[in-house]
Design a protein around this motif. Structure first.
Motif, mmCIF file in Angstrom:
data_model
loop_
_atom_site.group_PDB
_atom_site.id
_atom_site.type_symbol
_atom_site.label_atom_id
_atom_site.label_comp_id
_atom_site.label_asym_id
_atom_site.label_seq_id
_atom_site.Cartn_x
_atom_site.Cartn_y
_atom_site.Cartn_z
ATOM 1 N N ASN A 4 5.840 -47.203 23.669
ATOM 2 C CA ASN A 4 5.474 -46.743 25.007
ATOM 3 C C ASN A 4 4.857 -45.370 24.944
ATOM 4 O O ASN A 4 5.500 -44.424 24.518
ATOM 5 N N ASP A 5 3.644 -45.265 25.396
ATOM 6 C CA ASP A 5 2.983 -43.982 25.465
ATOM 7 C C ASP A 5 3.136 -43.484 26.894
ATOM 8 O O ASP A 5 2.815 -44.195 27.833
ATOM 9 N N GLU A 6 3.623 -42.279 27.049
ATOM 10 C CA GLU A 6 3.792 -41.703 28.387
ATOM 11 C C GLU A 6 4.601 -42.593 29.316
ATOM 12 O O GLU A 6 4.280 -42.743 30.477
ATOM 13 N N MET A 7 5.622 -43.218 28.750
ATOM 14 C CA MET A 7 6.488 -44.035 29.592
ATOM 15 C C MET A 7 7.843 -44.080 28.922
ATOM 16 O O MET A 7 7.922 -44.311 27.725
ATOM 17 N N HIS A 29 3.879 -32.305 27.271
ATOM 18 C CA HIS A 29 2.635 -33.038 27.029
ATOM 19 C C HIS A 29 2.185 -33.903 28.183
ATOM 20 O O HIS A 29 1.210 -34.626 28.058
ATOM 21 N N THR A 30 2.926 -33.890 29.247
ATOM 22 C CA THR A 30 2.505 -34.782 30.323
ATOM 23 C C THR A 30 3.102 -34.378 31.660
ATOM 24 O O THR A 30 4.215 -33.846 31.728
ATOM 25 N N LEU A 31 2.356 -34.643 32.706
ATOM 26 C CA LEU A 31 2.841 -34.385 34.063
ATOM 27 C C LEU A 31 3.236 -35.690 34.756
ATOM 28 O O LEU A 31 3.737 -35.677 35.864
ATOM 29 N N TYR A 54 -4.105 -44.179 34.445
ATOM 30 C CA TYR A 54 -4.581 -42.826 34.774
ATOM 31 C C TYR A 54 -5.800 -42.437 33.937
ATOM 32 O O TYR A 54 -6.579 -41.584 34.344
ATOM 33 N N LYS A 55 -5.972 -43.082 32.779
ATOM 34 C CA LYS A 55 -7.140 -42.792 31.943
ATOM 35 C C LYS A 55 -8.383 -43.550 32.438
ATOM 36 O O LYS A 55 -9.492 -43.286 32.022
ATOM 37 N N ARG A 56 -8.148 -44.521 33.273
ATOM 38 C CA ARG A 56 -9.179 -45.200 34.049
ATOM 39 C C ARG A 56 -10.232 -45.940 33.227
ATOM 40 O O ARG A 56 -11.424 -45.872 33.516
HETATM 41 C C1 4GP Z 1 -0.417 -36.768 25.337
HETATM 42 C C2 4GP Z 1 -1.272 -36.404 26.537
HETATM 43 O O1 4GP Z 1 -1.451 -37.516 27.360
HETATM 44 C C3 4GP Z 1 -2.622 -35.911 26.069
HETATM 45 O O2 4GP Z 1 -3.371 -35.467 27.159
HETATM 46 C C4 4GP Z 1 -2.435 -34.773 25.084
HETATM 47 O O3 4GP Z 1 -3.677 -34.419 24.513
HETATM 48 C C5 4GP Z 1 -1.499 -35.193 23.958
HETATM 49 O O4 4GP Z 1 -0.271 -35.627 24.495
HETATM 50 C C6 4GP Z 1 -1.216 -34.077 22.992
HETATM 51 O O5 4GP Z 1 -0.780 -32.948 23.658
HETATM 52 N N1 4GP Z 1 0.876 -37.241 25.741
HETATM 53 C C7 4GP Z 1 1.496 -38.241 25.078
HETATM 54 C C8 4GP Z 1 2.830 -38.653 25.618
HETATM 55 O O6 4GP Z 1 1.025 -38.760 24.095
HETATM 56 O O7 4GP Z 1 3.391 -39.625 25.075
HETATM 57 O O8 4GP Z 1 3.295 -38.015 26.569
#
Ligand code: 4GP
Length: 841
Positions: A289-292, A376-378, A572-574
């Motif tokens: 899971n990326d960003e989840m 790394h994320t909002l 969100y990356k669309r």
């Molecule tokens: C990522 C961000 O989505 C990306 O914008 C950023 O460049 C990268 O980290 C490194 O800072 N976040 C993730 C995550 O990969 O799993 O939150």
């Protein structure tokens, strides 16, 4: 090798390749030795895989020679050390990079050729170590490269997943996940250290007792439900042009006792091996899971396990030199790569207070001076929070410690904001609204002396949005560290022809001093240079065309514009906004066959989290559009769409150098930074993008005239949301947009099946959280400008050269230097290489 003679100190400068074991003859000899003595093969029967393995081991020997000296130097000097803690290190294949960093790429190519082997074929044998999902994991890998190159003592601490990120296949247009088997034939780069082992407790309960002594100190005993043993696997990470390999130390879980004899003797053979099986699942697989957030027990156990092993390892190192741990924070600084390792804050407290009997206040002061945290994320769905019950069950002692940290912290908040109950609730480490949760980001902020975002805009949003209250309390903790990427892998290794032209034009040295690329600027006006530049891009495109043929079974036209979006698939990356443009272009070309536009090949690549339905549907839309466009003879030489399967570090190295246009089209305020955007720029692609993440800084560097900007900015997004965003209004007001959306809904791309994309269309019309419809027209208009610019190829080349010339800021060396001075306060340590005698090699 004969008897070892005492090593003599010889600096690497002015090295004699053969004597240092780096020459063509030495490499041939080393390769053949490794083939025989490690692989037990003779050349006539060796497989490609054997040959790869032999070359990798020969290279590894050269790394280890430097490694031993590095380790010795660090120990002798007691150097302050950066510990980069990360649940992910997306390091990619190692052989090519190690050859580059050792400075023997050409020698190795020649040595192999003289043995009748092709180096590229050997490089291609390496399995990708996919120990990460995306941006955050790849950033960690780039940072290790820069740390070593800048000669900073550093250790990367992570997890040795047996299965990394899944391999993506496309079946009937849908993503299928296949298990990754990067360790199936072992990795030549990993060195097992079974003697570096720690037993880690999990689950159970705590027992509280007052000591019998006069102080009557409260002692807490943690009685675990199970114990898992972690052992270290080390990978050397060599810097470029220096003798510093740092250590990437990955922890693997095993059962502490191989066998439960009690169970065995009781006749229960299966139960006897159960513990082992259970323990080993702990580091089996990377959560894809990326960003989840997964929010599962096993994930929390993984996080705790690797953090607990790492801190014990650091304590062991510190106690080798000092009598106690009172100066732990002077020896080590720990960077927490997102909240995944943030349990380290509670774990260090546990170790200092419970195991080393330190008083709370002293332990807390050391802890707070040890950690720094990178966000790394909002995205709210990526902010880790653990259900309290699950957490308490898994880590009963840490639950108590977090409660104690929280109480003391909230006292501080009360003093600062008297009578403000709302602020207490918002800042608490425990979310008390509804189901109760532990907020890991809050734990990370409270336990760290520095907190940073990863691009200028993102760091501002961290302060104004998600961590606003904390910023008001501790403004001095907050900073920005704009991400960077390593030019060694993503320029030198990935794009050798462009690198060579740069060498010839401005001399060597830019690879470690990327601001020198500015010297290329005058050549943007030189027609002969521009022509060479185009020739190089063309060559890179032809290489990618062959790859596309091989993996996607499609023909691509290298004369067309390569318009590329590769990254994880996310709403969100669309990527679907990109597809709306593709469909719009398709429609316009159908309606008006004489339309003058640049021919395009639109290339997508990226994995969707297996449980993320909408992202998988976006892939399906890309493959469906690719299919229809590909079958239409009218599109021949005008428009083509490719979905490149299994995008990873390795294929990225073929994709970035071949791109003309880089798609960075997330909704403003959502992409923390992006790093692919930087890799594209360094390889001469122009960006079409929103004012999001590091795009803002790319635009600033290259200038508006060399960047295709579109879409709303962050305040506009916020304002639109505040006023109540109604996507359907855009649909109704814009006939062209309506045409495009209706075509998707009509079943045109799915042989009449109207159901497939219904969830996607419905979502866009009724919710459209990421405001594609609001940005649609601006994007289409901007793509029109891209097309015009591409047709004027002299202008395009000029812009491309200027993009590369102005990409120096995005080197990870710059980023790491900022971390070193502003957060870590560490100094480089030069490693002098002592020579080995002839017969050692
Ligand atoms: C990522 C961000 O989505 C990306 O914008 C950023 O460049 C990268 O980290 C490194 O800072 N976040 C993730 C995550 O990969 O799993 O939150």
């Amino acid at each position: 090798a004969g008897a070892r003679s005492a090593p003599v100190a010889v600096p690497l400068v002015g090295r004699d390749d053969e004597r240092m074991g780096l020459g063509v003859e030495a490499l041939k000899r080393a390769f053949l030795d490794r083939l025989v003595y490690s692989q037990a093969r003779f050349p006539e029967v060796a497989t490609r895989r054997d040959c790869f393995q032999a070359l990798a081991l020969a290279v590894r020997d050269r790394l280890l020679q430097r490694w031993v000296q590095t380790a010795r130097t660090y120990r002798d000097k007691g150097s302050r050390t950066v510990c980069y803690m990360s649940a992910e290190f997306l390091i990619g294949p190692q052989l090519g990079n190690n050859l580059i960093n050792l400075g023997i790429f050409d020698n190795a190519r020649q040595a192999m050729a003289e043995l009748g082997l092709d180096l590229d074929m050997l490089l291609d044998q390496e399995e990708e170590p996919g120990l990460g999902n995306g941006g955050l994991g790849r950033l960690a890998a780039c940072y290790l490269d820069s740390l070593a190159t800048l000669e900073i003592p550093a250790i990367g601490y992570g997890i040795r997943y047996e299965f990394g990120i899944f391999t993506q296949a496309i079946r009937d247009g849908w993503q299928a996940e296949l298990t990754d088997k990067w360790l199936r034939s072992g990795s030549p780069w990993l060195i097992h250290r079974p003697n570096v082992a720690f037993d880690i407790k999990i689950g159970g309960h705590t027992e509280h007792q007052y000591e019998a002594s006069a102080s009557r100190r409260l002692r807490v005993q943690w009685v675990p439900a199970k114990v898992v043993r972690g052992t270290a696997w080390d990978m050397p990470v060599l810097g470029y042009g220096v003798n510093t390999p740092n250590r990437l130390r990955l922890w693997s879980a095993e059962a502490p006792e191989e066998f439960d004899f009690a169970a065995f003797n009781a006749g229960n053979y299966y139960q006897a091996v159960d513990a082992e099986v259970l323990s080993e699942t702990l580091t089996k697989v990377l959560y894809p899971n990326d960003e989840m957030e997964a929010g599962q027990t096993l994930r929390l156990e993984q996080q705790y396990f690797f953090v607990a092993c790492s801190l014990r390892d650091m304590i062991r190192l510190q106690l080798q030199r000092e009598a106690d741990l009172s100066r732990f924070h002077e020896k080590f600084v720990v960077q927490l790569n997102d909240t995944h390792p943030s349990i380290a804050v509670a774990e260090l407290m546990h170790l200092l207070v419970d195991d080393y009997e330190m008083l709370w206040d002293e332990a807390w002061s050391i802890t707070q001076r040890t950690f720094a945290y990178t966000n790394h994320t909002l995205l709210p769905e990526a902010l880790e929070k653990w259900p309290l019950r699950l957490f308490q069950k898994t880590l009963p002692r840490h639950y108590e410690i977090i409660c104690e940290i929280n109480e003391r912290f909230l006292d501080e908040v009360r003093i600062r904001f008297p009578g403000d109950e709302a602020v207490l609730r918002r800042m608490s480490l425990i979310d008390e609204d509804g189901a109760r949760y532990i907020r890991m980001a809050h734990l990370a902020v409270v336990g760290s002396f520095a907190v940073n975002g990863v691009a200028a805009l993102h760091s501002e949003l961290v302060k104004s949005d998600i961590l606003k209250d904390f910023y008001e309390l501790w403004p001095e903790k907050f900073r920005n560290k704009t991400n960077g990427v390593t030019p060694r892998r993503f320029v030198l290794l990935a794009n050798p022809t462009m690198s060579q032209l740069i060498d010839e034009t401005i001399g060597k040295g830019w690879v470690t001093d990327m601001m020198r690329l500015r010297e290329l600027e005058p050549y943007a006006d030189d027609p002969a240079f521009r022509e060479k530049w185009r020739g190089i891009k063309r060559g890179n495109k032809e290489h990618l065309v062959r790859e596309i043929k091989r993996v996607a079974h499609a023909d691509a036209d290298p004369a067309s514009m390569f318009d590329v979006q590769v990254k994880r698939i996310h709403e969100y990356k669309r990527q679907h906004l990109n597809l709306l443009h593709v469909i719009s272009l398709y429609k316009r070309l159908k309606d008006n066959p004489n339309l003058v536009v640049a021919p395009r090949t639109v290339i997508f690549g990226g994995k969707a989290a297996p449980g993320y339905r909408m992202a998988k549907l976006m892939i399906r839309l890309a493959t469906a559009v690719a299919d229809i466009v590909g079958r239409d003879p009218a599109m021949h030489g005008r428009l083509q769409v490719v979905f490149f399967p299994n995008y990873n570090v390795k294929s990225g190295q073929s994709i970035f150098p071949a791109a003309d246009l880089s798609e960075q089209i997330s909704l403003a305020g959502k992409e923390a930074s992006g790093t692919g955007n930087m890799k594209f720029q360094m390889n001469g692609a122009l960006t079409i993008g929103t004012l999001d993440g590091a795009n803002v800084e790319i635009l600033e560097q290259v200038g508006e005239e060399n960047f295709f900007l579109f879409g709303m900015n962050t305040p506009e997004v916020k304002e639109l949301r505040r006023c109540g965003y109604r996507p359907r209004d855009y649909y109704e007001a814009n006939p062209h947009l309506r045409e495009v959306i209706d075509l998707i809904g009509s079943g045109f791309f799915t042989r009449g099946d109207r159901d497939v994309f219904r969830p996607l269309v419905d979502h866009l019309l009724n919710h459209d959280e990421y405001m594609l419809l609001a940005d649609f027209q601006s994007y289409i208009d901007c793509q029109e400008k891209v097309s015009e610019a591409y047709i004027d190829y002299e202008r395009w080349s000029r812009m491309s050269i200027l993009n590369v010339a102005r990409s120096g800021f995005f080197s990870s060396d710059r980023a790491i230097k900022e971390y070193c001075t502003d957060i870590w306060r560490v100094e480089p340590v030069r490693i002098e290489l002592t020579d080995l005698s002839e017969d050692d090699l």
